[in-house]
Write a protein that holds these residues in place. Structure first.
Motif, PDB file in Angstrom:
ATOM      1  N   ARG A 107     -27.265  63.035  15.407  1.00  6.48           N
ATOM      2  CA  ARG A 107     -25.924  63.555  15.688  1.00  6.48           C
ATOM      3  C   ARG A 107     -24.917  62.412  15.760  1.00  6.48           C
ATOM      4  NH1 ARG A 107     -24.260  65.964  21.399  1.00  6.48           N
ATOM      5  NH2 ARG A 107     -22.038  65.656  21.172  1.00  6.48           N
ATOM      6  N   LEU A 128     -26.976  63.767  23.395  1.00  6.19           N
ATOM      7  CA  LEU A 128     -26.667  63.012  22.185  1.00  6.19           C
ATOM      8  C   LEU A 128     -27.949  62.509  21.529  1.00  6.19           C
ATOM      9  CD1 LEU A 128     -24.432  61.759  20.401  1.00  6.19           C
ATOM     10  CD2 LEU A 128     -24.586  59.718  21.863  1.00  6.19           C
ATOM     11  N   ARG A 186     -24.191  61.049  12.264  1.00  7.16           N
ATOM     12  CA  ARG A 186     -23.412  62.043  11.511  1.00  7.16           C
ATOM     13  C   ARG A 186     -21.949  62.019  11.972  1.00  7.16           C
ATOM     14  NH1 ARG A 186     -26.557  65.919  12.503  1.00  7.16           N
ATOM     15  NH2 ARG A 186     -25.477  66.750  14.308  1.00  7.16           N
ATOM     16  N   GLU A 187     -21.737  62.024  13.294  1.00  7.70           N
ATOM     17  CA  GLU A 187     -20.374  62.016  13.831  1.00  7.70           C
ATOM     18  C   GLU A 187     -19.636  60.731  13.518  1.00  7.70           C
ATOM     19  OE1 GLU A 187     -20.808  62.856  17.987  1.00  7.70           O
ATOM     20  OE2 GLU A 187     -21.140  64.998  17.662  1.00  7.70           O
ATOM     21  N   GLN A 188     -20.358  59.629  13.435  1.00  7.79           N
ATOM     22  CA  GLN A 188     -19.747  58.330  13.164  1.00  7.79           C
ATOM     23  C   GLN A 188     -19.620  58.033  11.679  1.00  7.79           C
ATOM     24  OE1 GLN A 188     -18.451  56.301  15.615  1.00  7.79           O
ATOM     25  NE2 GLN A 188     -18.896  58.063  16.905  1.00  7.79           N
TER      26      GLN A 188
END
Length: 119
Positions: free
Chosen positions: A112, A108, A115-117
């Motif tokens: 990343r 992680l 972006r995912e959150q």
């Protein structure tokens, strides 16, 4: 540009114990090492967690909690913040996700995570 991950995340319990000793709190070195506080677990060391580790002096608790925040590069949320806001700043949220061990956590990255959150 992606913020650099704190190098202390790779510290062992012994490294953390040595750090707390060098910061002027040798009386708590065993509290950290015996409770298995390694670099990844430092993100969870707050004023509310310190008594469970054996740190009960309030002034020491405040100082140690600030040292941990400084080391990790995170801020303490203001007491007047809205409950609709996240509990921590983005780096703090990232470090909470990064704190458990395992391959997925190792891979992680901050970019990343944000972006995912959707941050």
């Amino acid at each position: 540009m992606e913020p650099e991950e704190p190098s202390c995340l790779r510290w062992s319990c012994r490294d953390v114990g040595g750090w707390i000793r060098r910061k002027g709190f040798p009386q708590y070195e065993a509290c950290f090492t015996e409770n298995g506080i390694n670099g990844r677990r430092l993100i969870h060391v707050t004023c509310s967690a310190l008594p469970r580790l054996g740190v009960t002096d309030f002034e020491d608790m405040k100082a140690i909690a600030q040292l941990v925040r400084d080391l990790l590069g995170v801020t303490e949320p203001p007491w007047s913040r809205s409950i609709a806001l996240p509990r921590r700043d983005n780096m703090g949220l990232y470090l909470e996700q990064k704190s458990p061990s395992g391959r997925n956590r190792e891979l992680l990255s901050y970019s990343r995570f944000t972006r995912e959150q959707g941050l």
